[in-house]
Design a protein around this motif. Structure first.
Motif, PDB file in Angstrom:
ATOM      1  N   ALA A 226     -14.706 -21.081  39.128  1.00 31.11           N
ATOM      2  CA  ALA A 226     -15.874 -21.114  37.911  1.00 31.11           C
ATOM      3  C   ALA A 226     -17.160 -21.246  38.208  1.00 31.11           C
ATOM      4  N   ALA A 227     -17.098 -22.698  39.144  1.00 34.82           N
ATOM      5  CA  ALA A 227     -18.590 -22.875  39.643  1.00 34.82           C
ATOM      6  C   ALA A 227     -19.384 -21.673  40.300  1.00 34.82           C
ATOM      7  N   VAL A 228     -18.656 -21.020  41.053  1.00 38.69           N
ATOM      8  CA  VAL A 228     -19.001 -19.979  41.927  1.00 38.69           C
ATOM      9  C   VAL A 228     -19.372 -18.463  41.066  1.00 38.69           C
ATOM     10  N   ALA A 229     -18.644 -18.397  40.035  1.00 37.28           N
ATOM     11  CA  ALA A 229     -18.908 -17.296  39.134  1.00 37.28           C
ATOM     12  C   ALA A 229     -20.073 -17.511  38.237  1.00 37.28           C
ATOM     13  N   VAL A 230     -20.273 -18.956  37.764  1.00 37.95           N
ATOM     14  CA  VAL A 230     -21.479 -19.188  37.158  1.00 37.95           C
ATOM     15  C   VAL A 230     -22.873 -18.961  38.004  1.00 37.95           C
ATOM     16  N   SER A 231     -22.760 -19.308  39.203  1.00 36.34           N
ATOM     17  CA  SER A 231     -23.823 -19.189  40.203  1.00 36.34           C
ATOM     18  C   SER A 231     -24.039 -17.775  40.290  1.00 36.34           C
ATOM     19  N   VAL A 232     -23.252 -16.721  40.487  1.00 37.40           N
ATOM     20  CA  VAL A 232     -23.392 -15.591  40.766  1.00 37.40           C
ATOM     21  C   VAL A 232     -24.197 -14.845  39.496  1.00 37.40           C
ATOM     22  N   PHE A 233     -23.620 -15.072  38.073  1.00 35.32           N
ATOM     23  CA  PHE A 233     -24.022 -14.548  37.134  1.00 35.32           C
ATOM     24  C   PHE A 233     -25.344 -15.045  36.572  1.00 35.32           C
ATOM     25  N   LEU A 234     -25.715 -16.238  36.979  1.00 35.05           N
ATOM     26  CA  LEU A 234     -27.106 -16.654  36.771  1.00 35.05           C
ATOM     27  C   LEU A 234     -28.098 -16.352  37.637  1.00 35.05           C
ATOM     28  N   LEU A 235     -27.749 -15.944  39.100  1.00 37.75           N
ATOM     29  CA  LEU A 235     -28.689 -15.819  40.052  1.00 37.75           C
ATOM     30  C   LEU A 235     -28.852 -14.319  40.231  1.00 37.75           C
TER      31      LEU A 235
END
Length: 455
Positions: free
Chosen positions: A322-331
């Motif tokens: 989840a942490a990886v996905a959140v980072s990609v979506f926000l960046l």
């Protein structure tokens, strides 16, 4: 087993399953990208038609999913006869379901119009569904075989069969959607034909493997003979799983319908953002399937401590994902949304603006979406399906959908409000499902296993 041992075992099962789910999703993603480049109207119609197909598929998939924990338990007990009986009746139930629901695909336009969708989009969606609907039965049968193989640790086979289908789907899509290489230009109908071809080929692949590599299980011997006792057991476990899945997918389907009320541009942006969020979800789903198998094995061995440690590791793995996905979506939201839209599309800027905002909201529900599906996987492994069904219905339809409607239409937040309802519904489900496993279920199993050991 130590926590590192649990982690290695989870990854050994989970990584091929994640890859298989991503590959399966890539087929849908390919349809979305290619149709997005074909026209916004085609994209919107397949977002709607694909949602319709998936809602029905996910209801029927309960029987295939039920095969996984039952086979895992039988395998842990060394009962090859039982795992064969379970798989056969999973196939039976999937065929019966596929036949019963076929008319819904053939006459889908009146249903979509009754749900207040635009006439042009509903008409084009029916063109897609009248072909795609015949792929439901092979899709469900493939899922039964995948559950059977995954429960036996044959996850690499599941991965490679699905991976092989991705380029095949892309090639047929390219030929039939756009009319390349001398083929007719069929648009959405071409995408449906491509999906049907791929599902049939995938079914042939898993049948051949199961008949040859797993011939000692004799799955196809006397397949026509009913086994009503096991039929009832798979039915009893599978129906709540299907309804639980339907409640969750119905939450997203309802969001698609509400976005359709806002217009074609909003629906197209929603479809793109939802595809990206679903891609991240495939990683959680693969780990959840692995957790189901491991919990089923622990149930067969009557080892509650092993089950609890495995659950902790599975949940931790999901949170890292989840942490990886959140980072990609926000960046990188603009880059991700832009992949789906033709640069010359007149409505590109409007779709981009809405899609980027929705992707930011999607980042919010990555954690709770991972938690709820992981809890469901563990609960299915211990064959607890009725309680989760009630929890899902309340979380998604009593809390999530009404909240999305109020925020989106009554309070005027439109698409962002609809998606906020998704976040709230998923959060409620995650909290309640985790409580159920770590509270009453684990206590009950510890007491049951202790009593069995003393007997």
């Amino acid at each position: 087993m130590t926590y590192p041992d649990h982690f290695r075992s989870l990854m050994r099962l989970g990584i091929p399953l994640i890859g298989g789910h991503i590959a399966q999703f890539a087929i849908t993603l390919t349809d979305t990208v290619m149709l997005g480049w074909y026209s916004v109207e085609a994209l919107a119609s397949v977002v709607l038609g694909g949602t319709f197909f998936f809602v029905i598929f996910i209801l029927g998939s309960g029987f295939a999913i039920a095969v996984m924990p039952l086979v895992a338990e039988a395998d842990a007990e060394g009962d090859e006869v039982q795992l064969r009986r379970v798989t056969r009746m999973g196939l039976w139930l999937s065929v019966i379901f596929g036949v019963l629901v076929l008319p819904l695909f053939i006459f889908s336009q009146p249903i979509l119009l009754g749900l207040q969708q635009e006439r042009e989009v509903a008409e084009l969606a029916q063109v897609y569904l009248r072909v795609a609907g015949f792929g439901l039965m092979p899709s469900l049968l493939v899922m039964v075989f995948k559950s059977y193989l995954a429960a036996l640790g044959r996850t690499r086979v599941v991965f490679w069969v699905t991976v092989a289908a991705v380029p095949a789907n892309g090639v047929v899509n390219y030929a039939l959607i756009f009319g390349n290489w001398g083929f007719p230009e069929l648009g959405v109908q071409g995408a449906a034909i491509a999906s049907l071809v791929v599902q049939a080929v995938s079914l042939c692949g898993v049948v051949v493997y199961s008949a040859v590599a797993m011939k000692h299980h004799d799955l196809f011997g006397r397949l026509w003979r009913p086994d009503w006792d096991v039929f009832g057991r798979v039915l009893k476990l599978g129906v709540p799983i299907g309804v639980t899945n339907l409640a969750e997918v119905g939450l997203f389907a309802a969001s698609s319908l509400m976005m359709g009320w806002l217009g074609t541009v909003q629906l197209a942006a929603h479809g793109i953002a939802l595809n990206l969020a679903s891609l991240a979800f495939m990683m959680h789903l693969g780990l959840s399937n692995a957790a189901t198998v491991r919990a089923g094995n622990a149930l067969g061995r009557k080892d509650a401590d092993h089950m609890a440690r495995g659950a902790k590791v599975a949940i931790a793995g999901s949170m890292v994902t989840a942490a990886v996905a959140v980072s990609v979506f926000l960046l990188f939201p603009e880059f991700l949304i832009g992949l789906f839209i033709d640069p010359d599309e007149p409505q590109r800027d409007a779709i981009m603006a809405i899609g980027v905002t929705l992707l930011w909201v999607a980042a919010l529900f990555q954690v709770v979406d991972g938690l709820q599906v992981m809890a469901l996987g563990i609960l299915r492994g211990i064959q607890d399906t009725r309680g989760p069904m009630v929890i899902a219905a309340i979380s998604y339809w009593v809390i999530g959908v009404p909240t999305g409607y109020v925020l989106g239409f009554v309070m005027g937040y439109e698409g962002v409000g609809v998606w906020a309802g998704l976040v709230i519904g998923l959060t409620a489900a995650a909290i309640l499902l985790l409580w159920r496993f770590w509270g009453p279920d684990l206590r009950r199993l510890r007491a049951k296993f202790a009593a069995s050991a003393e007997a």
